[in-house]
Scaffold this motif. Structure first.
Motif, PDB file in Angstrom:
ATOM      1  N   UNK A 156      25.548   8.821  -6.489  1.00 24.97           N
ATOM      2  CA  UNK A 156      24.766   8.281  -7.370  1.00 24.97           C
ATOM      3  C   UNK A 156      24.483   6.776  -7.042  1.00 24.97           C
ATOM      4  N   UNK A 157      25.591   5.962  -6.835  1.00 29.17           N
ATOM      5  CA  UNK A 157      25.473   4.693  -6.351  1.00 29.17           C
ATOM      6  C   UNK A 157      24.376   4.292  -5.138  1.00 29.17           C
ATOM      7  N   UNK A 158      24.694   5.259  -4.366  1.00 26.35           N
ATOM      8  CA  UNK A 158      23.761   5.049  -3.103  1.00 26.35           C
ATOM      9  C   UNK A 158      22.462   5.855  -3.272  1.00 26.35           C
ATOM     10  N   UNK A 159      22.213   6.373  -4.446  1.00 25.22           N
ATOM     11  CA  UNK A 159      20.808   7.129  -4.575  1.00 25.22           C
ATOM     12  C   UNK A 159      20.670   8.311  -3.681  1.00 25.22           C
ATOM     13  N   UNK A 160      21.564   8.926  -3.219  1.00 23.25           N
ATOM     14  CA  UNK A 160      21.407  10.013  -2.269  1.00 23.25           C
ATOM     15  C   UNK A 160      22.109  11.074  -3.372  1.00 23.25           C
ATOM     16  N   UNK A 202      24.944   6.634   4.772  1.00 26.01           N
ATOM     17  CA  UNK A 202      24.991   5.302   5.527  1.00 26.01           C
ATOM     18  C   UNK A 202      23.733   4.906   5.768  1.00 26.01           C
ATOM     19  N   UNK A 203      22.946   5.246   5.766  1.00 27.83           N
ATOM     20  CA  UNK A 203      21.648   4.624   5.918  1.00 27.83           C
ATOM     21  C   UNK A 203      21.361   3.831   4.484  1.00 27.83           C
ATOM     22  N   UNK A 204      21.542   4.780   3.490  1.00 26.24           N
ATOM     23  CA  UNK A 204      21.377   4.055   1.912  1.00 26.24           C
ATOM     24  C   UNK A 204      22.348   2.810   1.879  1.00 26.24           C
ATOM     25  N   UNK A 247      19.150   0.990   1.586  1.00 26.88           N
ATOM     26  CA  UNK A 247      18.489   1.315   0.419  1.00 26.88           C
ATOM     27  C   UNK A 247      18.206  -0.070  -0.247  1.00 26.88           C
ATOM     28  N   UNK A 248      16.831  -0.141  -0.828  1.00 25.28           N
ATOM     29  CA  UNK A 248      16.620  -1.261  -1.627  1.00 25.28           C
ATOM     30  C   UNK A 248      17.419  -1.440  -2.666  1.00 25.28           C
ATOM     31  N   UNK A 249      17.617  -2.822  -3.199  1.00 25.08           N
ATOM     32  CA  UNK A 249      18.503  -3.220  -4.431  1.00 25.08           C
ATOM     33  C   UNK A 249      17.965  -2.681  -5.420  1.00 25.08           C
ATOM     34  N   UNK A 256      26.663  18.426   4.585  1.00 22.96           N
ATOM     35  CA  UNK A 256      27.316  17.556   4.068  1.00 22.96           C
ATOM     36  C   UNK A 256      27.031  16.365   5.366  1.00 22.96           C
ATOM     37  N   UNK A 257      27.094  16.610   6.355  1.00 22.81           N
ATOM     38  CA  UNK A 257      26.883  15.818   7.585  1.00 22.81           C
ATOM     39  C   UNK A 257      25.571  14.926   7.200  1.00 22.81           C
ATOM     40  N   UNK A 258      24.489  15.828   6.908  1.00 24.36           N
ATOM     41  CA  UNK A 258      23.226  15.212   6.476  1.00 24.36           C
ATOM     42  C   UNK A 258      23.423  14.064   5.486  1.00 24.36           C
ATOM     43  N   UNK A 259      24.231  14.635   4.323  1.00 23.21           N
ATOM     44  CA  UNK A 259      24.312  13.743   3.319  1.00 23.21           C
ATOM     45  C   UNK A 259      25.018  12.335   3.738  1.00 23.21           C
ATOM     46  N   UNK A 260      26.042  12.608   4.693  1.00 33.12           N
ATOM     47  CA  UNK A 260      26.782  11.406   5.070  1.00 33.12           C
ATOM     48  C   UNK A 260      25.816  10.462   5.793  1.00 33.12           C
TER      49      UNK A 260
END
Lengths: 418, 253
Positions: B71-75, B96-98, B102-104, B88-92
């Motif tokens: 939730x923090x990462x918006x993913x 990482x990208x977020x 990810x915008x503030x 889960x690999x995709x989620x990871x």
């Protein structure tokens, strides 16, 4: 002995399945349960709850708080606002919710419940169990086979007849929407007309929406009378996870209405089952939270299977005419130009009740003919009320290979024998 | 093996979430308690959005060891099924990208769920809330907590970690929640319906077919009438918290 049960019959669907169980190599297009297994995520949630040791005790009679909070959130997504603490009950499948509601609403001087014909086969029996009397209002089948496709008007509520049958004895009007067995989705206009008709009466509307997720119309916006705040004291809405989340055996669903109604229904629910199965409540929470993707997959698959079944029916247009269903997973074709030869069927071993039902019913005779001669189980239309006569119900909730095999057998049998 | 991978995933998500927070420095409001977190979170988000403030909250039940960092990462994974390794690999990867790109967002409004002792400690290792709303303490995890006071002890850990400049928003109608007051280093705001003297109070509650109408009296004795189309006392609590947030945070931001 057993006076109360003398007029209550075992569901014809179960009767057909029972007869079929004695015949080898039978394909069933009768059962109204989806062919899919419960989604993995749901099973895992149940296992987790089991291992946590939280399923052995009763929940509150209303159901687990967390489940009801989730239900409230799901309802709000659909524009229905009900208080999870006082206006929602987790029930042991929709039929328990229906029975509890009927027992709570039927009174000695208000004992009639109006149901549509055709509609779900167990309504009439549940009404009798609750001490009431079913009163049928026919759905009118369009004479145009394209009515369903063009306007979603394959079957219409006979509003004039409904108006006539509402009286001071009416406890409720109960219907499934989308309708089982026709697959029609009642129009918003017609639903509002029903609401208008009961305005000023003491009757309730019991809206059974177990097939609400199975809709095959483009750009259809789901409507329920429970979305109208002014009607919240008049509507009792029932939903089950059996169909949408492939959880029929879990026996879990919920109902919701205004607090005033729920507190009365709760007393019956408590007497009947104490609470819904707790393990199923935990599973339901996962289904509602994470099951949407699975539901979408089921809908897409059923859409495909509907088209397959309808293409077979198109090939059999000399024998059947039908309205293409826009909802649920049933087709309800009308039998035409088939002279059933009932003398070929051995009735010696049938019980008297069954023989009585079969006599003079073309749909029963044809269903048995298909069972014994084509080895395909279908449900006789009469099971869904008098207006269902001369029809059979076919389920495309079954596996694709069963649908294809069943329809091939029907086609072959009809081609050779009629 | 699956358990090991899950722990590894959990650890990676924790640090990715910490990187995102360190990089973007959002104001974190958490909603803790055993019931009514969802609607209070929604009400706070609504208040922030009404003022045009950028904010984000958790979706569905993404509020525990794995859900909270996501939730923090918006993913969002489409399920919380931990068995599909590829998913889960995709989620990871997305996480990482977020974490780095990810915008503030100005505010993170997060439901925080605990189902066993020490969960709170773990979650507080990921986020450092500036404000915390406490809803109710009811028995929903009887297998892990022997009584309600044990659950209250977990919330005590949370309130003690609030900064002096922060806000603790307590339900005055729940005795265990209001007793957390004495542990708060932050300013305390209270809300309630039944208790005699909450800071933010709802009264003259009426129910109609259209919803509920009531009067909110703020800590400085200002009153306002609120109408909502939802039913149940929990929505009144949510409106009270919204009022606290509007007065205590938004007005000053």
């Amino acid at each position: 002995m057993f006076q109360r049960t003398q007029n209550i019959n075992l569901s014809p669907i179960k009767t057909m399945e029972l007869l079929a169980s004695k015949i080898p190599d039978v394909v069933s297009l009768a059962q109204g349960i989806p062919s899919f297994d419960t989604p993995e995520i749901v099973k895992k949630a149940a296992i987790k709850a089991l291992n946590r040791g939280v399923v052995a005790k009763y929940s509150l009679t209303y159901g687990l708080l967390e489940l009801r909070e989730t239900i409230e959130q799901k309802l709000a997504e659909d524009g229905m606002f009900y208080d999870f603490e006082k206006e929602i009950i987790a029930v042991a499948g929709s039929i328990e919710g229906i029975t509890a509601t009927l027992i709570a609403t039927i009174e000695p001087q208000k004992d009639e419940v109006i149901i549509f014909s055709p509609d779900y086969t167990s309504y009439a029996e549940a009404i009798k169990v609750a001490g009431g009397k079913p009163v049928y209002v026919n759905l009118i089948e369009s004479s145009s086979a394209k009515a369903s496709e063009d306007k979603n008007e394959g079957w219409k509520i006979d509003i004039a007849d409904l108006k006539q049958k509402i009286s001071s004895r009416t406890a409720a009007i109960m219907f499934s929407n989308p309708n089982n067995p026709t697959g029609v989705i009642f129009s918003k206009d017609d639903l509002l007309k029903i609401a208008d008709l009961i305005n000023g009466t003491e009757a309730f509307i019991i809206s059974d929406e177990v097939y609400k997720d199975f809709i095959y119309l483009n750009a259809y916006s789901r409507f329920s009378l429970a979305q109208i705040p002014e009607l919240r004291k008049k509507i009792i809405r029932i939903f089950s996870l059996s169909k949408a989340y492939a959880m029929a055996g879990w026996r879990i669903g919920f109902l919701h209405s205004d607090e005033e109604n729920i507190k009365e229904i709760l007393k019956i629910h408590d007497s009947l089952v104490t609470c819904a199965p707790v393990i199923a409540q935990h599973a339901a929470m996962a289904a509602l939270d994470y099951g949407d993707r699975e539901v979408a997959k089921f809908v897409s698959e059923f859409h495909k299977r509907r088209d397959i079944m309808c293409s077979y029916l198109d090939e059999l247009k000399d024998f059947f005419e039908y309205q293409k269903p826009n909802g649920s997973y049933f087709v309800f074709p009308k039998i035409k130009q088939i002279n059933t030869d009932f003398s070929l069927i051995n009735t010696n071993k049938m019980d008297d009740n069954l023989k009585k039902m079969i006599q003079g019913s073309k749909s029963w005779q044809f269903a048995l003919e298909l069972l014994y001669n084509a080895h395909v189980v279908v449900v006789p239309g009469l099971a869904f009320g008098p207006a269902g006569e001369n029809h059979i119900r076919l389920s495309f909730g079954r596996r694709q290979k069963d649908i294809e095999e069943g329809m091939r057998r029907i086609k072959k049998y009809l081609a050779n024998s009629h | 093996m699956v358990l090991f991978l899950k722990r590894l995933l959990q650890l990676k998500l924790k640090y990715l979430a910490k990187i995102y927070i360190w990089r973007t420095n959002p104001f974190v409001i958490v909603v803790a308690g055993t019931t009514n977190r969802h609607w209070i979170k929604e009400c706070i988000l609504e208040a922030l959005k009404e003022k045009g403030i950028s904010c984000r909250g958790n979706k569905k039940n993404f509020n525990a060891e794995i859900g909270l960092p996501l939730s923090v990462l918006g993913v969002y994974s489409e399920t919380d099924d931990d068995s599909k390794i590829r998913r889960w690999f995709n989620v990871l990867l997305k996480s990482a990208r977020a974490a780095f790109f990810e915008k503030a967002t100005d505010y993170l409004v997060l439901e925080m769920a605990i189902d066993k002792p020490d969960d709170m400690e773990y979650l507080l290792g990921i986020i450092k809330p500036q404000a915390a709303v406490f809803t109710t303490i009811t028995m929903i995890y009887p297998e892990n907590f022997s009584n309600l006071d044990e659950i209250a002890a977990e919330y005590r850990r949370l309130i003690k970690r609030l900064p002096k400049s922060g806000m603790a928003i307590l339900n005055a109608d729940d005795e265990r929640i209001i007793s957390l007051k004495e542990y708060s280093p932050a300013r305390v705001f209270t809300y309630g319906i039944e208790s005699p003297d909450p800071g933010f109070m709802a009264k003259d509650i009426t129910k109609s077919l259209a919803g509920q109408e009531f009067l909110i009296q703020t800590a400085d004795l200002k009153t306002k009438t609120v109408k909502i189309n939802k039913f149940g006392q929990h929505h009144i609590y949510a409106e009270l918290v919204k009022e606290v947030i509007v007065g205590g945070i938004i007005a000053k931001s």
